[in-house]
Enzyme design. Structure first.
Site, PDB file in Angstrom:
ATOM      1  N   CYS A 111       0.807  -1.235   0.000  1.00 40.04           N
ATOM      2  CA  CYS A 111       0.000   0.000   0.000  1.00 40.04           C
ATOM      3  C   CYS A 111       0.838   1.282   0.000  1.00 40.04           C
ATOM      4  O   CYS A 111       0.311   2.374  -0.149  1.00 40.04           O
ATOM      5  CB  CYS A 111      -0.953  -0.011   1.173  1.00 40.04           C
ATOM      6  SG  CYS A 111      -1.961  -1.485   1.185  1.00 40.04           S
ATOM      7  N   HIS A 254      -3.528   6.798   1.495  1.00 38.49           N
ATOM      8  CA  HIS A 254      -3.940   5.449   1.079  1.00 38.49           C
ATOM      9  C   HIS A 254      -5.274   5.131   1.754  1.00 38.49           C
ATOM     10  O   HIS A 254      -5.460   5.372   2.949  1.00 38.49           O
ATOM     11  CB  HIS A 254      -2.858   4.440   1.477  1.00 38.49           C
ATOM     12  CG  HIS A 254      -3.336   3.040   1.426  1.00 38.49           C
ATOM     13  ND1 HIS A 254      -3.967   2.525   0.310  1.00 38.49           N
ATOM     14  CD2 HIS A 254      -3.329   2.034   2.363  1.00 38.49           C
ATOM     15  CE1 HIS A 254      -4.294   1.259   0.558  1.00 38.49           C
ATOM     16  NE2 HIS A 254      -3.930   0.952   1.789  1.00 38.49           N
ATOM     17  N   ASN A 284     -10.135  -1.088  -0.027  1.00 43.11           N
ATOM     18  CA  ASN A 284      -8.688  -0.861  -0.049  1.00 43.11           C
ATOM     19  C   ASN A 284      -8.121  -1.503  -1.320  1.00 43.11           C
ATOM     20  O   ASN A 284      -8.116  -2.727  -1.448  1.00 43.11           O
ATOM     21  CB  ASN A 284      -8.078  -1.495   1.217  1.00 43.11           C
ATOM     22  CG  ASN A 284      -6.561  -1.436   1.255  1.00 43.11           C
ATOM     23  OD1 ASN A 284      -5.908  -1.152   0.255  1.00 43.11           O
ATOM     24  ND2 ASN A 284      -5.990  -1.726   2.416  1.00 43.11           N
TER      25      ASN A 284
HETATM   26  N1  ACO Z   1     -17.754  -8.532  11.010  1.00 42.45           N
HETATM   27  C1  ACO Z   1     -18.245  -8.593  12.267  1.00 42.45           C
HETATM   28  N2  ACO Z   1     -17.478  -8.674  13.357  1.00 42.45           N
HETATM   29  C2  ACO Z   1     -16.144  -8.678  13.167  1.00 42.45           C
HETATM   30  C3  ACO Z   1     -15.550  -8.629  11.894  1.00 42.45           C
HETATM   31  C4  ACO Z   1     -16.425  -8.563  10.786  1.00 42.45           C
HETATM   32  N3  ACO Z   1     -15.972  -8.507   9.545  1.00 42.45           N
HETATM   33  N4  ACO Z   1     -14.210  -8.655  12.022  1.00 42.45           N
HETATM   34  C5  ACO Z   1     -13.951  -8.716  13.326  1.00 42.45           C
HETATM   35  N5  ACO Z   1     -15.122  -8.742  14.031  1.00 42.45           N
HETATM   36  C6  ACO Z   1     -15.324  -8.773  15.472  1.00 42.45           C
HETATM   37  C7  ACO Z   1     -14.146  -9.387  16.191  1.00 42.45           C
HETATM   38  O1  ACO Z   1     -14.262 -10.797  16.310  1.00 42.45           O
HETATM   39  C8  ACO Z   1     -14.223  -8.703  17.541  1.00 42.45           C
HETATM   40  O2  ACO Z   1     -15.203  -9.332  18.312  1.00 42.45           O
HETATM   41  P1  ACO Z   1     -15.005  -9.514  19.903  1.00 42.45           P
HETATM   42  O3  ACO Z   1     -14.938  -8.113  20.438  1.00 42.45           O
HETATM   43  O4  ACO Z   1     -16.217 -10.271  20.303  1.00 42.45           O
HETATM   44  O5  ACO Z   1     -13.708 -10.262  20.054  1.00 42.45           O
HETATM   45  C9  ACO Z   1     -14.754  -7.300  17.200  1.00 42.45           C
HETATM   46  O6  ACO Z   1     -15.423  -7.442  15.931  1.00 42.45           O
HETATM   47  C10 ACO Z   1     -13.668  -6.254  17.070  1.00 42.45           C
HETATM   48  O7  ACO Z   1     -12.615  -6.803  16.256  1.00 42.45           O
HETATM   49  P2  ACO Z   1     -11.321  -5.988  15.911  1.00 42.45           P
HETATM   50  O8  ACO Z   1     -10.400  -6.848  15.135  1.00 42.45           O
HETATM   51  O9  ACO Z   1     -10.843  -5.353  17.175  1.00 42.45           O
HETATM   52  O10 ACO Z   1     -11.947  -4.871  14.948  1.00 42.45           O
HETATM   53  P3  ACO Z   1     -11.297  -3.526  14.517  1.00 42.45           P
HETATM   54  O11 ACO Z   1     -12.111  -2.399  14.984  1.00 42.45           O
HETATM   55  O12 ACO Z   1      -9.811  -3.478  14.779  1.00 42.45           O
HETATM   56  O13 ACO Z   1     -11.489  -3.579  12.922  1.00 42.45           O
HETATM   57  C11 ACO Z   1     -10.230  -3.938  10.942  1.00 42.45           C
HETATM   58  C12 ACO Z   1     -10.851  -4.573  12.187  1.00 42.45           C
HETATM   59  C13 ACO Z   1     -11.338  -3.311  10.134  1.00 42.45           C
HETATM   60  C14 ACO Z   1      -9.522  -5.001  10.144  1.00 42.45           C
HETATM   61  C15 ACO Z   1      -9.227  -2.838  11.398  1.00 42.45           C
HETATM   62  O14 ACO Z   1      -8.374  -3.351  12.392  1.00 42.45           O
HETATM   63  C16 ACO Z   1      -8.395  -2.270  10.279  1.00 42.45           C
HETATM   64  O15 ACO Z   1      -8.908  -1.653   9.359  1.00 42.45           O
HETATM   65  N6  ACO Z   1      -7.069  -2.401  10.359  1.00 42.45           N
HETATM   66  C17 ACO Z   1      -6.178  -1.798   9.397  1.00 42.45           C
HETATM   67  C18 ACO Z   1      -6.067  -2.596   8.148  1.00 42.45           C
HETATM   68  C19 ACO Z   1      -5.204  -1.854   7.161  1.00 42.45           C
HETATM   69  O16 ACO Z   1      -5.120  -0.664   7.192  1.00 42.45           O
HETATM   70  N7  ACO Z   1      -4.536  -2.506   6.277  1.00 42.45           N
HETATM   71  C20 ACO Z   1      -3.707  -1.679   5.380  1.00 42.45           C
HETATM   72  C21 ACO Z   1      -2.650  -2.341   4.826  1.00 42.45           C
HETATM   73  S1  ACO Z   1      -3.209  -3.360   3.527  1.00 42.45           S
HETATM   74  C22 ACO Z   1      -1.802  -3.718   2.556  1.00 42.45           C
HETATM   75  O17 ACO Z   1      -0.705  -3.268   2.793  1.00 42.45           O
HETATM   76  C23 ACO Z   1      -2.041  -4.683   1.415  1.00 42.45           C
END
Ligand code: ACO
Length: 328
Positions: A111, A254, A284
């Site tokens: 990214c 990004h 993304n």
């Molecule tokens: N749908 C419903 N519930 C979900 C989902 C989903 N898709 N995914 C996770 N949950 C649940 C989890 O199990 C957790 O439940 P719990 O509290 O009962 O344990 C809760 O939701 C919170 O999960 P988190 O992982 O803490 O969710 P978070 O708010 O961190 O969001 C996400 C996850 C969207 C992936 C976020 O962390 C994110 O965007 N991270 C950055 C990713 C990124 O920027 N990548 C860029 C690089 S990509 C590249 O270089 C190719």
């Protein structure tokens, strides 16, 4: 010597997959995805390839720049999802566009890829080695996504963006970029190409279907890294160039997560209106996200002469960086 972005282009596959479509595959919901990421839908390749999308975006950029294919000295394709390894995607683009005078290579930095490709091209142009470059970010991430993993499959989409750069006599802005390979485990994707004759699995071996052959991510770790490092590298870039934050009209980040963009805006003390977003439509798209955004802004006339903009990327590696540009 600086660079002039004299044309932009983009290509988005027409096949749309909305959040309800994802909720049909994994345990999630439209509401959760929209609230936690900002993504409403993403476009998925349906016949297109990373190379074909790169060509379409590149052609558009060339047309807008009024540059003939033979004038291009350098084609750089940033991608982690090319459908070809040999020859590289950039050589395939060269062939299809008939850019017979270009030197071509690919760049892999996930990214942060477009920012690094832009910087690489800018360095060649500023050094007087080449005069005209076509820089493309193109990704078919849907091919690398584990559609059974709700932690990642909600995020990614496909598309391509491109820019034509020309050497220009104006002042050059220095980019700032960083890498931290020690933290690379936060976002990984294993290649099947580390199998040789001695260790290749036989047919039916379950290693063929291993999750490690799809993107795996510690979402929280990537999120925390991004919200800390992106404002830092933007400040560092402005300082290095003696440009004040108030002079910046646009921050093109990004598009990884709406909450990351909002957090960066807040940490910089800037209004969110200066941070254009299209993640709601495309998800993304890795190295394609910044050039797609740039092209959309350019085509709707949002970029005015004299405005300064920052492009900032971050992602797997871990890698991150920013580049400064004045629109002309
Ligand atoms: N749908 C419903 N519930 C979900 C989902 C989903 N898709 N995914 C996770 N949950 C649940 C989890 O199990 C957790 O439940 P719990 O509290 O009962 O344990 C809760 O939701 C919170 O999960 P988190 O992982 O803490 O969710 P978070 O708010 O961190 O969001 C996400 C996850 C969207 C992936 C976020 O962390 C994110 O965007 N991270 C950055 C990713 C990124 O920027 N990548 C860029 C690089 S990509 C590249 O270089 C190719």
């Amino acid at each position: 010597m600086a660079v002039n972005i004299c044309g932009t282009g983009s290509y988005i596959p027409s096949h749309v997959m909305d959040n309800d479509g994802i909720a049909g595959l994994v345990d999630t919901s439209d509401q959760w995805i929209r609230e936690r990421t900002g993504v409403k839908r993403r476009h998925i390749v349906d016949g297109e390839t990373t190379v074909s999308m790169a060509c379409e975006a590149g052609l558009q950029a060339l047309r807008q720049a009024d540059v003939a294919a033979e004038e291009i000295d350098l084609i750089l394709v940033s991608t982690i999802s090319s459908n070809v390894i040999l020859p590289c995607a950039a050589c395939e683009v060269q062939k299809r566009l008939r850019a017979v005078n270009a030197t071509c290579f690919d760049l892999s930095a996930a990214c942060t890829g477009f920012v690094l490709a832009y910087n690489t091209a800018a360095a060649y142009l500023a050094g007087g080695i080449y005069k005209t470059a076509l820089v493309i970010g193109s990704e078919s991430l849907s091919n690398l996504t584990n559609w059974k993993d709700r932690g990642t499959c909600i995020l990614f989409g496909d598309g391509a963006g491109a820019a034509v750069l020309k050497a220009d006599a104006r002042r050059m802005y220095f980019p700032v970029t960083h890498s931290d390979g020690g933290k690379g485990g936060a976002l990984t994707l294993k290649s099947r190409h580390d199998w040789n004759v001695l260790n290749a699995p036989v047919q039916g071996d379950e290693r063929y279907n291993g999750d490690e052959f799809f993107m795996q991510m510690d979402g929280k770790a990537v999120f925390q890294f991004a919200v800390k490092k992106v404002p830092e590298v933007i400040r560092e870039t402005l300082e290095r160039n003696g440009v004040s934050q108030e002079e910046i009209s646009w921050f093109l980040l990004h598009q990884a997560n709406k909450r990351i963009v909002e957090s960066v805006a807040k940490r910089l003390g800037e209004p969110i209106e200066k941070f254009p977003m299209n993640i709601q439509e495309y998800g993304n798209t890795s190295s394609a996200s910044i050039p797609i955004l740039l092209d959309e802004m350019n085509r709707r006339g949002a970029l005015k002469k004299g405005q300064k903009l920052v492009m900032a990327g971050f992602g797997a590696g871990l890698t991150w960086g920013a580049a400064l540009y004045e629109w002309i």
